[in-house]
Write an enzyme that holds these catalytic residues in place. Structure first.
Site, PDB file in Angstrom:
ATOM      1  N   ARG A 162       0.823  -1.217   0.000  1.00 33.66           N
ATOM      2  CA  ARG A 162       0.000   0.000   0.000  1.00 33.66           C
ATOM      3  C   ARG A 162       0.856   1.266   0.000  1.00 33.66           C
ATOM      4  O   ARG A 162       0.500   2.258   0.641  1.00 33.66           O
ATOM      5  CB  ARG A 162      -0.955   0.034   1.199  1.00 33.66           C
ATOM      6  CG  ARG A 162      -2.042  -1.018   1.165  1.00 33.66           C
ATOM      7  CD  ARG A 162      -3.155  -0.597   0.223  1.00 33.66           C
ATOM      8  NE  ARG A 162      -4.111  -1.696   0.074  1.00 33.66           N
ATOM      9  CZ  ARG A 162      -5.231  -1.800   0.752  1.00 33.66           C
ATOM     10  NH1 ARG A 162      -5.554  -0.868   1.610  1.00 33.66           N
ATOM     11  NH2 ARG A 162      -6.037  -2.811   0.556  1.00 33.66           N
ATOM     12  N   ARG A 207      -3.718   6.552   0.113  1.00 32.34           N
ATOM     13  CA  ARG A 207      -4.193   7.772   0.756  1.00 32.34           C
ATOM     14  C   ARG A 207      -3.165   8.512   1.587  1.00 32.34           C
ATOM     15  O   ARG A 207      -3.367   9.676   1.917  1.00 32.34           O
ATOM     16  CB  ARG A 207      -5.424   7.451   1.617  1.00 32.34           C
ATOM     17  CG  ARG A 207      -6.674   7.281   0.780  1.00 32.34           C
ATOM     18  CD  ARG A 207      -7.809   6.756   1.607  1.00 32.34           C
ATOM     19  NE  ARG A 207      -7.496   5.418   2.094  1.00 32.34           N
ATOM     20  CZ  ARG A 207      -8.250   4.724   2.940  1.00 32.34           C
ATOM     21  NH1 ARG A 207      -9.356   5.268   3.419  1.00 32.34           N
ATOM     22  NH2 ARG A 207      -7.915   3.516   3.305  1.00 32.34           N
ATOM     23  N   ARG A 220      -6.347  10.721  -7.731  1.00 28.69           N
ATOM     24  CA  ARG A 220      -7.222   9.573  -7.517  1.00 28.69           C
ATOM     25  C   ARG A 220      -8.659   9.829  -7.992  1.00 28.69           C
ATOM     26  O   ARG A 220      -9.306   8.962  -8.545  1.00 28.69           O
ATOM     27  CB  ARG A 220      -7.182   9.209  -6.033  1.00 28.69           C
ATOM     28  CG  ARG A 220      -8.352   8.426  -5.458  1.00 28.69           C
ATOM     29  CD  ARG A 220      -8.296   6.958  -5.816  1.00 28.69           C
ATOM     30  NE  ARG A 220      -9.277   6.216  -5.049  1.00 28.69           N
ATOM     31  CZ  ARG A 220     -10.565   6.143  -5.340  1.00 28.69           C
ATOM     32  NH1 ARG A 220     -11.041   6.793  -6.378  1.00 28.69           N
ATOM     33  NH2 ARG A 220     -11.397   5.442  -4.595  1.00 28.69           N
ATOM     34  N   ASP A 277      -6.500  -3.841  -7.596  1.00 25.72           N
ATOM     35  CA  ASP A 277      -7.068  -4.371  -6.354  1.00 25.72           C
ATOM     36  C   ASP A 277      -7.321  -5.862  -6.524  1.00 25.72           C
ATOM     37  O   ASP A 277      -7.482  -6.340  -7.660  1.00 25.72           O
ATOM     38  CB  ASP A 277      -8.374  -3.655  -5.977  1.00 25.72           C
ATOM     39  CG  ASP A 277      -8.718  -3.914  -4.509  1.00 25.72           C
ATOM     40  OD1 ASP A 277      -8.165  -3.225  -3.630  1.00 25.72           O
ATOM     41  OD2 ASP A 277      -9.501  -4.830  -4.237  1.00 25.72           O
ATOM     42  N   TYR A 318     -14.379 -12.215   0.620  1.00 27.80           N
ATOM     43  CA  TYR A 318     -15.221 -11.070   0.242  1.00 27.80           C
ATOM     44  C   TYR A 318     -16.480 -11.520  -0.481  1.00 27.80           C
ATOM     45  O   TYR A 318     -17.567 -10.987  -0.263  1.00 27.80           O
ATOM     46  CB  TYR A 318     -14.436 -10.088  -0.644  1.00 27.80           C
ATOM     47  CG  TYR A 318     -13.401  -9.325   0.141  1.00 27.80           C
ATOM     48  CD1 TYR A 318     -13.773  -8.311   1.015  1.00 27.80           C
ATOM     49  CD2 TYR A 318     -12.058  -9.628   0.036  1.00 27.80           C
ATOM     50  CE1 TYR A 318     -12.817  -7.624   1.753  1.00 27.80           C
ATOM     51  CE2 TYR A 318     -11.099  -8.949   0.768  1.00 27.80           C
ATOM     52  CZ  TYR A 318     -11.489  -7.953   1.635  1.00 27.80           C
ATOM     53  OH  TYR A 318     -10.557  -7.278   2.375  1.00 27.80           O
TER      54      TYR A 318
HETATM   55  O1  1CP Z   1       0.446   0.401  -3.283  1.00 24.00           O
HETATM   56  C1  1CP Z   1      -0.419  -0.481  -3.281  1.00 24.00           C
HETATM   57  O2  1CP Z   1      -0.267  -1.539  -2.653  1.00 24.00           O
HETATM   58  C2  1CP Z   1      -1.686  -0.200  -4.024  1.00 24.00           C
HETATM   59  C3  1CP Z   1      -2.355  -1.276  -4.756  1.00 24.00           C
HETATM   60  C4  1CP Z   1      -3.352  -2.107  -3.970  1.00 24.00           C
HETATM   61  C5  1CP Z   1      -3.172  -3.424  -3.523  1.00 24.00           C
HETATM   62  C6  1CP Z   1      -1.902  -4.257  -3.596  1.00 24.00           C
HETATM   63  C7  1CP Z   1      -4.678  -1.728  -3.618  1.00 24.00           C
HETATM   64  C8  1CP Z   1      -5.313  -0.437  -3.895  1.00 24.00           C
HETATM   65  N1  1CP Z   1      -5.304  -2.821  -3.060  1.00 24.00           N
HETATM   66  C9  1CP Z   1      -4.414  -3.851  -2.977  1.00 24.00           C
HETATM   67  C10 1CP Z   1      -4.655  -5.219  -2.502  1.00 24.00           C
HETATM   68  C11 1CP Z   1      -5.791  -5.470  -1.577  1.00 24.00           C
HETATM   69  N2  1CP Z   1      -7.080  -5.015  -1.643  1.00 24.00           N
HETATM   70  C12 1CP Z   1      -5.709  -6.366  -0.483  1.00 24.00           C
HETATM   71  C13 1CP Z   1      -4.478  -7.141  -0.125  1.00 24.00           C
HETATM   72  C14 1CP Z   1      -3.514  -6.271   0.603  1.00 24.00           C
HETATM   73  C15 1CP Z   1      -3.850  -5.927   2.027  1.00 24.00           C
HETATM   74  O3  1CP Z   1      -4.070  -6.867   2.815  1.00 24.00           O
HETATM   75  O4  1CP Z   1      -3.845  -4.736   2.345  1.00 24.00           O
HETATM   76  C16 1CP Z   1      -6.952  -6.401   0.145  1.00 24.00           C
HETATM   77  C17 1CP Z   1      -7.344  -7.190   1.364  1.00 24.00           C
HETATM   78  C18 1CP Z   1      -7.825  -5.545  -0.602  1.00 24.00           C
HETATM   79  C19 1CP Z   1      -9.233  -5.274  -0.352  1.00 24.00           C
HETATM   80  C20 1CP Z   1      -9.461  -3.830  -0.115  1.00 24.00           C
HETATM   81  N3  1CP Z   1      -9.491  -2.895  -1.119  1.00 24.00           N
HETATM   82  C21 1CP Z   1      -9.616  -3.162   1.123  1.00 24.00           C
HETATM   83  C22 1CP Z   1      -9.588  -3.824   2.500  1.00 24.00           C
HETATM   84  C23 1CP Z   1     -10.950  -3.921   3.117  1.00 24.00           C
HETATM   85  C24 1CP Z   1     -10.991  -4.800   4.352  1.00 24.00           C
HETATM   86  O5  1CP Z   1     -11.437  -5.946   4.253  1.00 24.00           O
HETATM   87  O6  1CP Z   1     -10.543  -4.331   5.416  1.00 24.00           O
HETATM   88  C25 1CP Z   1      -9.776  -1.792   0.828  1.00 24.00           C
HETATM   89  C26 1CP Z   1      -9.988  -0.661   1.796  1.00 24.00           C
HETATM   90  C27 1CP Z   1      -9.681  -1.645  -0.587  1.00 24.00           C
HETATM   91  C28 1CP Z   1      -9.698  -0.381  -1.385  1.00 24.00           C
HETATM   92  C29 1CP Z   1      -8.358   0.028  -1.843  1.00 24.00           C
HETATM   93  N4  1CP Z   1      -7.570  -0.691  -2.714  1.00 24.00           N
HETATM   94  C30 1CP Z   1      -6.398  -0.012  -2.964  1.00 24.00           C
HETATM   95  C31 1CP Z   1      -6.452   1.208  -2.213  1.00 24.00           C
HETATM   96  C32 1CP Z   1      -5.378   2.262  -2.232  1.00 24.00           C
HETATM   97  C33 1CP Z   1      -7.687   1.216  -1.512  1.00 24.00           C
HETATM   98  C34 1CP Z   1      -8.243   2.273  -0.542  1.00 24.00           C
HETATM   99  C35 1CP Z   1      -8.400   3.650  -0.935  1.00 24.00           C
HETATM  100  C36 1CP Z   1      -9.145   4.132  -2.141  1.00 24.00           C
HETATM  101  O7  1CP Z   1     -10.318   3.770  -2.371  1.00 24.00           O
HETATM  102  O8  1CP Z   1      -8.557   5.047  -2.738  1.00 24.00           O
END
Ligand code: 1CP
Length: 349
Positions: free
Chosen positions: A29, A33, A42, A78, A153
């Site tokens: 990540r 943000r 974004r 994602d 999910y």
């Molecule tokens: O730099 C990076 O890593 C960005 C790329 C990235 C990756 C590798 C994003 C963008 N998502 C992910 C993988 C991801 N998505 C995982 C595995 C990594 C981890 O454990 O953190 C998981 C579980 C998700 C699911 C997901 N997507 C969540 C978690 C929800 C929960 O169950 O708690 C969330 C909040 C997202 C949205 C998301 N995806 C990525 C970002 C930057 C965001 C959040 C912000 C946004 O909407 O701008």
């Protein structure tokens, strides 16, 4: 295939436990943000719209490399993108995460998980990888969600704490569970192969929520499917990283799933993780992301402790124990990168 022009990078060499110059570092990540430049490109709405725009997605992929001088980029995408692209009906809601319209509950729902054709279904992912790789002078890590974490999910309908419905399906209807996992493994394989084909120099399989499982549940319900994904990608020759959170009791099994690198969260020190995983695997981790919020001096001291626990082992990639928290100060992360680069030792075996 191999990691191509990045075979000699510190990151790829560390994944392969080969001698290299400095301890490589990147952050899960790292895009997101915590970066003002991310917030400014974004846009609002679903992250899936930003991901589907290769211009924006490639730019977001590059931002943390410019900002931090990290040794690898990770594709901006994602884990739910493949399921979304085959029409399962999943969106990512700002502030919440993935949300499913109709959760997976019965055999008929398998029909909503047809095979992924990456060229037709996710051309924007391929285009983002190509553009990012062209612009980068460090390796790009491609990724997919592991079948279990994506299943959680689809079955729960959204983020969940206990993953109870998912576990109930796993133990209550084993046949259906394995069919669901098979479909999700196929999605991950197709997506990862396309990313490598487009230029990703390594891949990470995110099984973020596997830590909710007992060793026996993991062995029966999950490990064979993750191993199949990792094995399918093995033919490309790029290093594979296998990551989960809260997986202290699963590290031995995760190390046996075929990846060159096992991700370790902040709960298990690197030296004990190495004993659990065994020789032959590199490790990645494991600074507690919360410590970054404690400020520069606490974060740098904790980073030094991680380096000390690794003790110069060449099979090591510095990372956080999970993703960067949104309130993190980018300057603190930049200092951590400096400390790792300046003070990390790599002993050649
Ligand atoms: O730099 C990076 O890593 C960005 C790329 C990235 C990756 C590798 C994003 C963008 N998502 C992910 C993988 C991801 N998505 C995982 C595995 C990594 C981890 O454990 O953190 C998981 C579980 C998700 C699911 C997901 N997507 C969540 C978690 C929800 C929960 O169950 O708690 C969330 C909040 C997202 C949205 C998301 N995806 C990525 C970002 C930057 C965001 C959040 C912000 C946004 O909407 O701008």
């Amino acid at each position: 295939m191999s990691s191509g022009r990045f075979d000699d990078s510190d990151f790829v060499r560390a994944c392969r436990q080969q001698p290299h110059r400095r301890v490589p570092v990147w952050f899960m990540r790292q895009a997101g943000r915590s970066l003002p430049e991310y917030r400014s490109v974004r846009g609002t709405g679903s992250i899936l719209d930003a991901i589907a725009d290769a211009d924006r997605a490639a730019e977001i992929t590059l931002q943390p490399v410019r900002r931090y001088g990290v040794d690898a980029a990770i594709l901006f995408s994602d884990i739910v993108v493949p399921a979304h692209a085959v029409g399962f009906g999943v969106d990512v809601v700002p502030g919440t995460g993935p949300v499913v319209e109709h959760s997976f509950a019965a055999r008929g729902d398998l029909d909503r998980l047809r095979p992924l054709d990456p060229v037709a279904d996710t051309p924007y992912v391929i285009e983002t990888v190509r553009r990012a790789v062209e612009a980068l002078d460090v390796p790009l890590i491609g990724f997919a969600g592991a079948p279990f974490t994506v299943a959680s999910y689809l079955v729960e309908g959204g983020p969940s704490r206990h993953h109870a419905r998912t576990k109930a399906l796993m133990v209550g209807d084993e046949a259906l569970w394995h069919e669901l996992m098979d479909r999700l493994a196929d999605l991950a394989i197709a997506s990862l192969l396309a990313q490598v084909e487009a230029g990703a120099a390594a891949v990470q399989l995110f099984d973020s929520w596997a830590g909710v499982l007992s060793p026996d549940q993991y062995r029966r319900g999950v490990a064979p499917h993750s191993a199949r994904v990792l094995e399918a990608v093995g033919s490309t020759g790029v290093p594979r990283i296998h990551f989960g959170v809260g997986t202290g009791e699963l590290l031995d099994q995760m190390g046996d799933c075929g990846a060159e690198v096992v991700g370790v969260d902040f709960r298990v020190p690197i030296d004990s993780a190495r004993r659990r995983v065994g020789p032959g695997r590199a490790l990645q981790g494991n600074l507690d992301p919360a410590v970054v919020l404690a400020g520069e001096s606490a974060a740098c001291d904790a980073a030094r402790a991680v380096l000390a626990a690794n003790d110069g082992h060449p099979g090591f990639v510095f990372n956080l124990g999970h993703g960067v928290l949104p309130d993190s100060d980018p300057d603190v992360l930049a200092r951590v990168v400096q400390v790792v680069h300046d003070e990390g030792r790599v002993l050649c075996q």
